[in-house]
Structure formats: structure tokens, C-alpha cells
Design a protein around this motif. Structure first.
Motif, mmCIF file in Angstrom:
data_model
loop_
_atom_site.group_PDB
_atom_site.id
_atom_site.type_symbol
_atom_site.label_atom_id
_atom_site.label_comp_id
_atom_site.label_asym_id
_atom_site.label_seq_id
_atom_site.Cartn_x
_atom_site.Cartn_y
_atom_site.Cartn_z
ATOM 1 N N THR A 228 0.756 -1.204 0.018
ATOM 2 C CA THR A 228 0.278 -0.048 -0.012
ATOM 3 C C THR A 228 0.982 1.228 -0.027
ATOM 4 O OG1 THR A 228 -1.641 -1.253 1.356
ATOM 5 C CG2 THR A 228 -1.849 1.239 1.104
ATOM 6 N N LEU A 229 0.631 2.080 -0.981
ATOM 7 C CA LEU A 229 1.320 3.416 -1.189
ATOM 8 C C LEU A 229 0.793 4.311 -0.283
ATOM 9 C CD1 LEU A 229 3.467 5.175 -2.473
ATOM 10 C CD2 LEU A 229 1.887 5.752 -4.230
ATOM 11 N N LEU A 230 1.541 4.979 0.787
ATOM 12 C CA LEU A 230 0.872 5.662 2.004
ATOM 13 C C LEU A 230 1.230 7.403 1.435
ATOM 14 C CD1 LEU A 230 2.127 3.978 5.207
ATOM 15 C CD2 LEU A 230 -0.117 3.592 3.866
ATOM 16 N N SER A 231 2.156 7.498 0.748
ATOM 17 C CA SER A 231 2.689 8.999 0.550
ATOM 18 C C SER A 231 3.496 9.080 -0.641
ATOM 19 C CB SER A 231 2.935 9.750 1.745
ATOM 20 O OG SER A 231 4.126 9.407 2.080
ATOM 21 N N THR A 232 3.688 10.325 -1.244
ATOM 22 C CA THR A 232 4.599 10.421 -2.267
ATOM 23 C C THR A 232 5.123 11.765 -2.066
ATOM 24 O OG1 THR A 232 3.747 8.753 -3.896
ATOM 25 C CG2 THR A 232 5.194 10.597 -4.887
ATOM 26 N N THR A 233 6.269 11.963 -2.031
ATOM 27 C CA THR A 233 7.043 13.494 -1.842
ATOM 28 C C THR A 233 7.671 13.651 -3.088
ATOM 29 O OG1 THR A 233 6.959 13.281 0.638
ATOM 30 C CG2 THR A 233 8.294 14.957 -0.420
ATOM 31 N N ASN A 234 7.506 14.845 -3.542
ATOM 32 C CA ASN A 234 8.311 15.364 -5.155
ATOM 33 C C ASN A 234 9.301 16.342 -4.224
ATOM 34 O OD1 ASN A 234 5.085 15.712 -6.154
ATOM 35 N ND2 ASN A 234 6.622 14.017 -6.834
ATOM 36 N N TRP A 235 10.771 16.012 -4.395
ATOM 37 C CA TRP A 235 11.699 16.764 -3.859
ATOM 38 C C TRP A 235 12.405 17.237 -5.212
ATOM 39 C CZ3 TRP A 235 16.923 16.226 -5.249
ATOM 40 C CH2 TRP A 235 17.814 17.151 -4.588
ATOM 41 N N THR A 236 12.942 18.521 -4.994
ATOM 42 C CA THR A 236 13.603 19.190 -6.176
ATOM 43 C C THR A 236 15.026 19.916 -5.403
ATOM 44 O OG1 THR A 236 12.279 21.137 -5.998
ATOM 45 C CG2 THR A 236 11.943 19.490 -7.816
ATOM 46 N N GLY A 237 15.991 20.006 -5.780
ATOM 47 C CA GLY A 237 17.108 20.605 -5.340
ATOM 48 C C GLY A 237 18.416 20.765 -6.240
ATOM 49 N N ASN A 238 19.464 20.820 -5.714
ATOM 50 C CA ASN A 238 20.781 20.361 -6.582
ATOM 51 C C ASN A 238 21.887 19.871 -5.756
ATOM 52 O OD1 ASN A 238 22.677 20.579 -8.554
ATOM 53 N ND2 ASN A 238 22.721 22.908 -8.564
ATOM 54 N N LEU A 239 22.099 18.526 -5.800
ATOM 55 C CA LEU A 239 23.021 17.961 -4.845
ATOM 56 C C LEU A 239 24.111 17.639 -5.817
ATOM 57 C CD1 LEU A 239 20.744 15.568 -2.586
ATOM 58 C CD2 LEU A 239 21.683 18.029 -2.242
ATOM 59 N N GLU A 240 25.271 17.952 -5.505
ATOM 60 C CA GLU A 240 26.538 17.261 -6.037
ATOM 61 C C GLU A 240 26.862 15.963 -5.580
ATOM 62 O OE1 GLU A 240 27.906 18.901 -8.537
ATOM 63 O OE2 GLU A 240 26.585 20.584 -8.519
ATOM 64 N N THR A 241 27.847 15.232 -6.212
ATOM 65 C CA THR A 241 28.268 13.803 -5.665
ATOM 66 C C THR A 241 28.540 13.919 -4.154
ATOM 67 O OG1 THR A 241 28.991 13.384 -7.763
ATOM 68 C CG2 THR A 241 29.633 12.023 -6.036
ATOM 69 N N TRP A 242 27.634 12.925 -3.607
ATOM 70 C CA TRP A 242 27.793 12.597 -2.102
ATOM 71 C C TRP A 242 27.182 13.741 -1.361
ATOM 72 C CZ3 TRP A 242 28.417 8.118 -2.637
ATOM 73 C CH2 TRP A 242 29.525 7.294 -3.123
ATOM 74 N N ALA A 243 26.623 14.918 -1.774
ATOM 75 C CA ALA A 243 25.841 15.731 -0.940
ATOM 76 C C ALA A 243 24.672 15.073 -0.622
ATOM 77 C CB ALA A 243 25.701 16.916 -1.671
ATOM 78 N N SER A 244 24.085 15.673 0.438
ATOM 79 C CA SER A 244 22.720 14.800 0.984
ATOM 80 C C SER A 244 21.623 16.100 1.290
ATOM 81 C CB SER A 244 22.923 14.074 2.071
ATOM 82 O OG SER A 244 23.566 14.816 3.209
ATOM 83 N N ALA A 245 20.271 15.400 1.297
ATOM 84 C CA ALA A 245 19.434 16.487 1.859
ATOM 85 C C ALA A 245 18.402 15.745 2.640
ATOM 86 C CB ALA A 245 18.654 17.272 0.556
ATOM 87 N N THR A 246 17.462 16.456 3.624
ATOM 88 C CA THR A 246 16.511 15.567 4.415
ATOM 89 C C THR A 246 15.226 16.076 3.729
ATOM 90 O OG1 THR A 246 17.704 16.171 6.437
ATOM 91 C CG2 THR A 246 15.419 15.853 6.555
ATOM 92 N N VAL A 247 14.496 15.117 3.418
ATOM 93 C CA VAL A 247 13.003 15.106 2.942
ATOM 94 C C VAL A 247 12.141 15.031 3.802
ATOM 95 C CG1 VAL A 247 11.473 14.405 0.949
ATOM 96 C CG2 VAL A 247 14.073 14.281 0.585
ATOM 97 N N ASP A 248 11.203 15.899 4.113
ATOM 98 C CA ASP A 248 10.138 15.378 5.044
ATOM 99 C C ASP A 248 8.901 14.770 4.266
ATOM 100 O OD1 ASP A 248 7.935 15.668 6.956
ATOM 101 O OD2 ASP A 248 8.348 17.769 7.404
ATOM 102 N N CYS A 249 8.539 13.733 4.486
ATOM 103 C CA CYS A 249 7.419 13.040 3.780
ATOM 104 C C CYS A 249 5.997 13.075 4.651
ATOM 105 C CB CYS A 249 7.830 11.682 3.568
ATOM 106 S SG CYS A 249 9.346 11.111 2.641
ATOM 107 N N GLY A 250 6.144 14.108 5.483
ATOM 108 C CA GLY A 250 4.799 14.202 6.328
ATOM 109 C C GLY A 250 4.549 13.151 7.212
ATOM 110 N N THR A 251 3.418 13.059 7.461
ATOM 111 C CA THR A 251 3.034 11.943 8.463
ATOM 112 C C THR A 251 1.921 10.897 7.542
ATOM 113 O OG1 THR A 251 0.580 13.058 8.928
ATOM 114 C CG2 THR A 251 2.514 13.380 10.400
#
Length: 317
Positions: A228-251
């Protein structure tokens, strides 16, 4: 307050319960200055392709002193450290950095030199690698005992490598993840809740990383409960190699204890093996009588906290 607690279903949550950072987690960033006045920036070393070894120790610690005198980290630094740095061999492989952190904030210069009243000996004499007298990273790196020795790969992932020989440490570099050609989005950590008071909403937050050679500018993060798919979050940004970002998928809403599967998808993703992470969300122990909280601390008791919540997630103590 006790009368109120008797009628609540309780969820206990404790922070800083792990003795060390879990293997595979992202290394917290820092920029610190050593005893010689030289600044060291962790992510700069990693971006330059070095694997960084950090020894968190204390001058009064017997096992730390024994390992220090084994020369393992000395040999590792001399034979494999950054070319051109003091004490590094001219024939170095130039792919390792070694740093020693004094983890007791009360340590004095005299203690480091072996003349103070709380030390095993002279830690500076003959030491090839840089020493940083700064306890600020004990919390971020979950230091519960000395020595704690970490290997940090260029992709920023942490492994507890322990009191190994120089040969064993260097061989472990072969386990560091390698860049994938093109686009490669990966999930490297889960930051959401792991315990519930029965059915309810679970806040889901994950860390994604660019493990490819091309910049990562968009990705979809999906949360599943079984099929069962509970949620989908569309993330956009600009990450170079090995860079990371935190994505809030809500509840997301679940009916009880379950295993959530979180998947990241990017266009033309070249490596699927690192796109998925699973996290067990269990039920907290239930209590309908008096609640006793026993807290066993380490040397950094101030970093420990606790909370008691009712079934609605409201903190009651």
C-alpha cells in the motif's frame, strides 16, 4: 501528575540511547582547529576523496593509552596520509586522514603533555597525526565511551572500526561505497518515529544522497506499508556527488505495528540497490499503573532526556 498518568497509555521515548552512531549513518559535519592552529574541515577531506579515521579518546583512559602506544594510527597516517603534510611518507598512498580528538572538555595542556594530574602520559611526544582538543563532537557522534574509533568514507557514511591494526583499518577502505556513473539517488537514513501507542500517524523524514557523478536535481520519495502506497513526496534541489538532503514526507497513517518501506526514485537512476530503506515501527510498552522511569547515564548525562506521551501523542511528563 501521578493521578493523570494512571489513566494514560504511555509511550516512552529516550534520546541518545545508542552507544555509537549506527554503521551507515551520515557523519555530522564539523570544522575544528588542532593544537598547532591548523583548521580541519571534515567534508573538505571527504570531498577530496580521503577516508577519515577519528579516534575519540581521553588522556586519563587506560585502553586509549594502550591503543595510542600500539602505533596503529601512526602507521596508518604516515603510510597513507595526505601528501605533503608533516610526518607523512613521501611514498604515501594519499587517500587517508587521521585525527585524534580529546573528548574530555576538562583536559588541560599539561594533561596532554603528561605533566598534569589526570593523564596516562605524554600524548604529544612523537605523535605524527593532528590532535584536536575539543569535546564538542561527543554529542553529534554519540560518544558513550573511550576510545571510540570511526571510519568515515568519502560518501560521508560512518563505520565503527574500533581498535584495529593499521593494515585492518586500511583494508576497510575497500568497503566504502563508490560513485555510480550518471544519476544515482540513494536513501541513507530514516529520522521518523519508531514507536506507536496503537494505530496512529507516523511522521516520516529521510535523508537522501546523490551517489552518482551527475548532479541530482529531483526525485520522488514514496512511503509504503506492504504493497500500500501511503504517500509520495516530490523533492527538488541541486545535490553534487555525495551531498545529501533531508526530505520531510509528512505523516502517514498506520493501523498498528508495521514495517515501512521508503523508496526514492530519480529519472534514469543507474543503481537501484540503494533506493530502498525499511524501518520497523513497533508498539511502545503499555502501562496502566504507576510509571517508573529508570535512566542510566554515561559520562554525558546532560545529553539524555525522556518523555512520557499519551495515546494522542501529547507529552504529559
Amino acid at each position: 501528575m501521578m493521578k493523570r498518568l494512571l489513566v494514560f497509555t504511555a509511550l516512552f521515548s529516550f534520546s541518545n540511547m545508542h552507544a555509537q552512531l549506527p554503521n551507515g549513518s551520515l557523519a555530522p559535519a564539523w570544522a575544528l582547529t588542532d593544537l598547532n592552529g591548523t583548521e580541519h574541515v571534515l567534508y573538505d577531506y571527504l570531498d577530496d576523496g580521503y577516508t577519515v579515521f577519528i579516534d575519540f579518546s581521553a588522556v586519563w583512559c587506560g585502553p586509549c593509552w594502550s591503543y595510542h602506544n600500539s602505533g596503529a594510527l601512526e602507521d596508518l597516517y604516515i603510510d597513507h596520509g595526505p601528501a605533503g603534510l608533516p610526518n607523512v611518507s613521501a611514498s604515501t598512498t594519499d587517500d587517508v586522514m587521521v585525527l585524534w580528538f580529546e573528548g574530555d572538555g576538562s583536559t588541560t595542556q599539561a594533561d596532554l603533555e603528561g605533566t598534569g594530574g589526570n593523564t596516562q602520559g605524554n600524548w604529544l611526544a612523537g605523535t605524527a597525526f593532528p590532535i584536536i582538543d575539543d569535546a564538542s563532537q561527543n554529542g553529534p557522534y554519540a560518544i558513550a565511551f573511550f576510545p571510540t574509533i570511526y571510519t568515515i568514507c568519502p560518501n560521508r557514511s560512518v563505520t565503527v572500526s574500533g581498535q584495529a591494526s593499521a593494515t585492518q583499518h586500511y583494508a576497510g577502505i575497500g568497503n566504502c561505497p563508490q560513485q555510480a556513473e550518471g544519476t544515482d539517488a540513494s536513501i541513507v537514513g530514516y529520522n521518523g518515529d519508531e514507536a506507536l501507542c496503537g494505530a496512529g500517524d507516523v511522521p516520516v523524514t529521510v535523508d537522501i544522497q546523490n551517489s552518482g557523478t551527475d548532479a541530482l536535481t529531483s526525485a520522488d520519495v514514496m512511503v509504503y506499508d506492504g504493497a500500500t502506497l501511503l504517500s509520495t513526496t516530490n523533492w527538488t534541489g541541486n545535490l553534487e556527488t555525495w551531498a545529501s538532503a533531508t526530505v520531510d514526507c509528512g505523516t502517514v497513517s498506520v493501523s498498528g505495528a508495521t514495517t515501512l518501506e521508503i523508496v526514492v526514485n530519480a529519472s534514469n537512476d543507474s543503481e537501484a540497490s540503494n533506493n530502498t530503506i525499511q524501518k520497523v515501527v513497533g508498539l511502545a510498552p503499555l502501562s496502566s499503573l504507576d510509571i517508573t522511569v529508570n535512566v542510566f547515564t554515561d559520562f554525558y548525562a546532560v545529553e539524555t532526556s525522556w518523555a512520557i506521551k499519551n495515546a494522542a501523542g501529547t507529552t504529559v511528563a
